[in-house]
Design a protein around this motif. Structure first.
Motif, PDB file in Angstrom:
ATOM      1  N   ILE A 169      81.299 -37.204  23.677  1.00 24.76           N
ATOM      2  CA  ILE A 169      82.019 -36.605  24.812  1.00 24.76           C
ATOM      3  C   ILE A 169      82.408 -35.162  24.478  1.00 24.76           C
ATOM      4  N   LYS A 170      82.793 -34.945  23.227  1.00 30.48           N
ATOM      5  CA  LYS A 170      83.195 -33.591  22.826  1.00 30.48           C
ATOM      6  C   LYS A 170      81.999 -32.667  22.631  1.00 30.48           C
ATOM      7  N   GLU A 171      80.903 -33.260  22.169  1.00 32.74           N
ATOM      8  CA  GLU A 171      79.765 -32.494  21.695  1.00 32.74           C
ATOM      9  C   GLU A 171      78.833 -32.039  22.819  1.00 32.74           C
ATOM     10  N   LEU A 172      78.625 -32.921  23.815  1.00 29.71           N
ATOM     11  CA  LEU A 172      77.597 -32.656  24.823  1.00 29.71           C
ATOM     12  C   LEU A 172      78.145 -31.795  25.953  1.00 29.71           C
ATOM     13  N   PRO A 173      77.248 -31.048  26.601  1.00 36.62           N
ATOM     14  CA  PRO A 173      77.674 -30.319  27.806  1.00 36.62           C
ATOM     15  C   PRO A 173      78.046 -31.322  28.883  1.00 36.62           C
ATOM     16  N   PRO A 174      78.741 -30.901  29.947  1.00 37.53           N
ATOM     17  CA  PRO A 174      79.116 -31.846  31.015  1.00 37.53           C
ATOM     18  C   PRO A 174      77.921 -32.712  31.417  1.00 37.53           C
ATOM     19  N   SER A 175      78.078 -34.034  31.282  1.00 41.94           N
ATOM     20  CA  SER A 175      76.966 -34.958  31.462  1.00 41.94           C
ATOM     21  C   SER A 175      77.371 -36.106  32.365  1.00 41.94           C
ATOM     22  N   THR A 176      76.380 -36.904  32.690  1.00 37.21           N
ATOM     23  CA  THR A 176      76.633 -38.164  33.354  1.00 37.21           C
ATOM     24  C   THR A 176      76.449 -39.256  32.307  1.00 37.21           C
ATOM     25  N   ILE A 177      77.536 -39.921  31.971  1.00 36.31           N
ATOM     26  CA  ILE A 177      77.494 -40.926  30.915  1.00 36.31           C
ATOM     27  C   ILE A 177      77.504 -42.303  31.568  1.00 36.31           C
ATOM     28  N   VAL A 178      76.492 -43.095  31.287  1.00 31.72           N
ATOM     29  CA  VAL A 178      76.403 -44.418  31.905  1.00 31.72           C
ATOM     30  C   VAL A 178      76.425 -45.498  30.831  1.00 31.72           C
ATOM     31  N   PHE A 179      77.340 -46.429  30.966  1.00 32.77           N
ATOM     32  CA  PHE A 179      77.374 -47.596  30.083  1.00 32.77           C
ATOM     33  C   PHE A 179      76.541 -48.704  30.714  1.00 32.77           C
ATOM     34  N   GLY A 180      75.475 -49.087  30.036  1.00 30.52           N
ATOM     35  CA  GLY A 180      74.560 -50.083  30.584  1.00 30.52           C
ATOM     36  C   GLY A 180      75.221 -51.433  30.798  1.00 30.52           C
ATOM     37  N   SER A 181      76.169 -51.793  29.943  1.00 30.26           N
ATOM     38  CA  SER A 181      76.847 -53.072  30.131  1.00 30.26           C
ATOM     39  C   SER A 181      78.221 -53.083  29.475  1.00 30.26           C
ATOM     40  N   LEU A 182      79.217 -52.791  30.298  1.00 33.46           N
ATOM     41  CA  LEU A 182      80.595 -52.860  29.808  1.00 33.46           C
ATOM     42  C   LEU A 182      80.950 -54.299  29.435  1.00 33.46           C
ATOM     43  N   SER A 183      80.387 -55.239  30.166  1.00 29.25           N
ATOM     44  CA  SER A 183      80.697 -56.651  29.884  1.00 29.25           C
ATOM     45  C   SER A 183      80.241 -57.040  28.478  1.00 29.25           C
ATOM     46  N   THR A 184      79.076 -56.526  28.056  1.00 31.94           N
ATOM     47  CA  THR A 184      78.611 -56.858  26.708  1.00 31.94           C
ATOM     48  C   THR A 184      79.568 -56.301  25.654  1.00 31.94           C
ATOM     49  N   ILE A 185      80.052 -55.077  25.874  1.00 32.66           N
ATOM     50  CA  ILE A 185      81.006 -54.496  24.921  1.00 32.66           C
ATOM     51  C   ILE A 185      82.252 -55.376  24.847  1.00 32.66           C
ATOM     52  N   MET A 186      82.708 -55.847  26.006  1.00 31.63           N
ATOM     53  CA  MET A 186      83.877 -56.740  26.035  1.00 31.63           C
ATOM     54  C   MET A 186      83.625 -58.029  25.278  1.00 31.63           C
ATOM     55  N   ASP A 187      82.424 -58.577  25.490  1.00 32.34           N
ATOM     56  CA  ASP A 187      82.093 -59.833  24.820  1.00 32.34           C
ATOM     57  C   ASP A 187      82.127 -59.663  23.307  1.00 32.34           C
ATOM     58  N   LEU A 188      81.680 -58.496  22.842  1.00 28.67           N
ATOM     59  CA  LEU A 188      81.585 -58.273  21.398  1.00 28.67           C
ATOM     60  C   LEU A 188      82.901 -57.802  20.784  1.00 28.67           C
ATOM     61  N   CYS A 189      83.621 -56.964  21.511  1.00 25.61           N
ATOM     62  CA  CYS A 189      84.802 -56.317  20.909  1.00 25.61           C
ATOM     63  C   CYS A 189      86.129 -56.887  21.404  1.00 25.61           C
ATOM     64  N   GLY A 190      86.072 -57.708  22.430  1.00 26.12           N
ATOM     65  CA  GLY A 190      87.314 -58.260  22.976  1.00 26.12           C
ATOM     66  C   GLY A 190      87.722 -57.528  24.250  1.00 26.12           C
ATOM     67  N   GLU A 191      88.342 -58.270  25.183  1.00 24.38           N
ATOM     68  CA  GLU A 191      88.684 -57.692  26.485  1.00 24.38           C
ATOM     69  C   GLU A 191      89.738 -56.595  26.346  1.00 24.38           C
ATOM     70  N   LYS A 192      90.844 -56.933  25.681  1.00 22.27           N
ATOM     71  CA  LYS A 192      91.975 -55.989  25.576  1.00 22.27           C
ATOM     72  C   LYS A 192      91.552 -54.723  24.847  1.00 22.27           C
TER      73      LYS A 192
END
Ligand SMILES: Nc1nc2c(ncn2[C@@H]2O[C@H](COP(=O)(O)OP(=O)(O)O)[C@@H](O)[C@H]2O)c(=O)[nH]1
Ligand SMILES: [Mg+2]
Lengths: 122, 389
Positions: free
Chosen positions: B118-141
């Motif tokens: 976020i700090k390094e790149l010029p203004p971009s469009t950042i897309v998370f392919g699956s927020l649910s997968t991140i939640m499953d792996l790292c925890g909801e909270k």
């Protein structure tokens, strides 16, 4: 919701499994595709619209001469068969079968499937 | 503004997503929602932007081949598109990507990579392919806390940040947070089985930079092509010889008719792909003896073209009657004033007068046989169906 779609898919998959059935589809009486199962990618929207027209026209024709509604419409060509069956007031079933297939089993199963589809869409 | 590239959605959002904002595509399970993020990234690349795709649920190479399936050549944008690989390390496979999350099940590590880029790149469009997968792996909270940080940082650094989220049975608290609080905008994507319309739709649940729209749109996913708005039935009706069949064929990408002795006896059926829309068109016969099947086939229409022969006012009565038979009153409809090439044809204004139609009905001048005005007519009707812009 999507459960109904799954159940319609299951019903069509069963129909498709019958020997000689090349494609089958559930559609609305007013000619919209609900779901379909087929071997080749066919553009089914036109087939469905025409099938609804054929069944609708057949029903209109026979009721006008007090002969009740047709149990099914079968169209035979040199290359295959098209069968259209009403499934309750909202829907119909369409089956494309190969030319050399006997219709006995298909018609029997189609009748059962039509009853089931009618219930599913209630 | 960053455009989502989803037809009509940008209109609903007042042009797109303003820089600094966050948006979530909130999918019901079982719906083809992931493509929304892909389409948004691609649309940005095409207009010169930079894109970041955070891959959590499959190999980055597979995502690349998905772009190809839709017919989107991302190779052209190699220096503008970055993948964050949060998948290969999970299965112990090596990664070729510039950004790699070495422990995708640890939110700290994840956080570091995301904040760095976020700090390094010029203004971009950042897309998370699956927020649910991140939640499953790292925890909801844990994930929710990280998302709050990412959204703030994205705002600070002028990015647009977008998440694909599948609403698996997480805690109600989590689902409510996602739907109501966490993001500037929420697009819900789901399935419907309403009467006989089985399909997928999207709609805006929330957007804090536009006025509320309650509209939702049916869509289809085409390969190639991506998301197309889907209109299962548009009716074309009118009196005998008005030019209905000619109109259906002029408009359609492909069409068939059941004609005998030059007149339609069953139905014209056409399919049109135009400006992000995919629509099926049903053309009725005109003569009264076909009225029973016309009634039967006009159900579930989403809009109506009423075609009239501009040189033949005697037909207008029948045309109006066709609107009644097809139960088209109440649906969006427009009058197609056909045969404008013939001398003596009435002008749209004259037709409106003679028809005695409500003031707000649009009459579009058309020469169907030369395809003049047919797409203008389509756009006017589509605007009415989709609630305008
Ligand atoms: N001059 C002129 N003739 C047209 C036009 N559109 C259709 N026609 C003719 O009008 C007749 C009826 O057209 P058709 O599409 O079959 O009408 P339908 O009965 O409403 O389906 C045909 O002879 C067409 O060639 C037009 O824009 N201009
Ligand atoms: Mg015609």
């Amino acid at each position: 919701m999507s459960d109904t779609i799954d159940m319609v898919d299951k019903l069509l998959a069963d129909l498709k499994n019958i020997g000689g059935v090349e494609a089958c589809a559930a559609a609305s009486r007013d000619g919209l595709l609900i779901r379909a199962v087929m071997q080749k990618e066919l553009y089914l929207e036109s087939l469905v619209a025409m099938s609804a027209t054929i069944l609708g026209a057949s029903e209109t024709a026979t009721t006008q001469v007090q002969k009740g509604v047709p149990n099914r419409v079968i169209v035979e060509t040199d290359y295959g068969k098209l069968i259209i069956v009403g499934a309750g007031p909202k829907a119909l079933l369409i089956v494309l079968a190969s030319q050399d297939t006997g219709l006995g089993l298909i018609l029997l199963e189609l009748q059962k499937s039509a009853m089931k589809l009618k219930e599913l869409l209630k | 503004m960053v455009e989502t590239g989803i037809p009509k959605l940008d209109d609903f959002l007042g042009g797109g997503i303003p820089v600094g904002k966050s948006l979530v595509y909130y999918n019901q399970p079982g719906i083809e929602g992931e493509i929304f993020g892909l389409q948004t990234i691609y649309s940005n690349l095409k207009s010169g932007g930079t894109g970041v795709f955070v891959v959590s649920s499959t190999m980055p190479d597979l995502v690349k081949s998905q772009f190809k399936e839709f017919g989107w050549d991302i190779e052209l944008y190699n220096d503008k598109l970055f993948f964050v690989d949060a998948y290969n390390p999970l299965i112990g496979a090596p990664s070729n990507e510039k950004y790699v999350v070495s422990q995708p099940d640890n939110i700290e590590g994840f956080n570091k990579i995301i904040t760095d880029l976020i700090k390094e790149l010029p203004p971009s469009t950042i897309v998370f392919g699956s927020l649910s997968t991140i939640m499953d792996l790292c925890g909801e909270k844990e994930t929710i806390e990280a998302v709050k940080t990412w959204n703030k940082m994205a705002m600070l650094y002028d990015h647009v940040i977008i998440y694909n989220f599948t609403a698996w049975p997480y805690s109600q608290e989590t689902l409510d947070l996602i739907k109501n609080d966490l993001f500037n905008a929420v697009i819900s994507i789901g399935g419907i089985a309403e009467r006989v319309i089985f399909g997928q739709y999207f709609g805006i649940l929330k957007s804090d930079w536009t006025e509320e729209t309650k509209k939702s749109m049916l869509f289809r996913v085409l390969r190639p092509g991506g998301i197309k708005l889907y209109i299962p039935k548009i009716l074309v009706t009118g009196a005998f010889d008005a030019g209905k069949s000619t109109f259906v064929h002029a408009l359609s990408t492909r069409a068939i008719s059941v004609d005998r002795l030059g007149t339609t006896i069953a139905l014209d059926h056409g399919h049109i792909d135009y400006k992000g829309f995919s629509a099926d068109i049903f053309g009725t016969p005109g003569q009264e003896r076909f009225d029973p099947i016309i009634k039967l086939l006009s159900g579930e229409s989403m809009g109506v073209f009423l075609v009239v022969d501009s040189t033949n006012p005697a037909d207008f009565v029948r045309a109006k009657h066709m609107l009644e038979i097809t139960k088209a009153y109440g649906l969006p409809y427009i009058i197609v004033a056909n045969k404008q090439d013939v001398s003596g044809a009435l002008t749209p204004e004259e037709i409106k007068e003679q028809f005695n139609m409500p003031e707000d009905v649009t009459v579009v001048p058309v020469v169907a046989k030369d395809k003049i005005g047919v797409f203008e007519a389509f756009e006017v009707l589509i605007d009415k169906i989709t609630g305008g812009t």
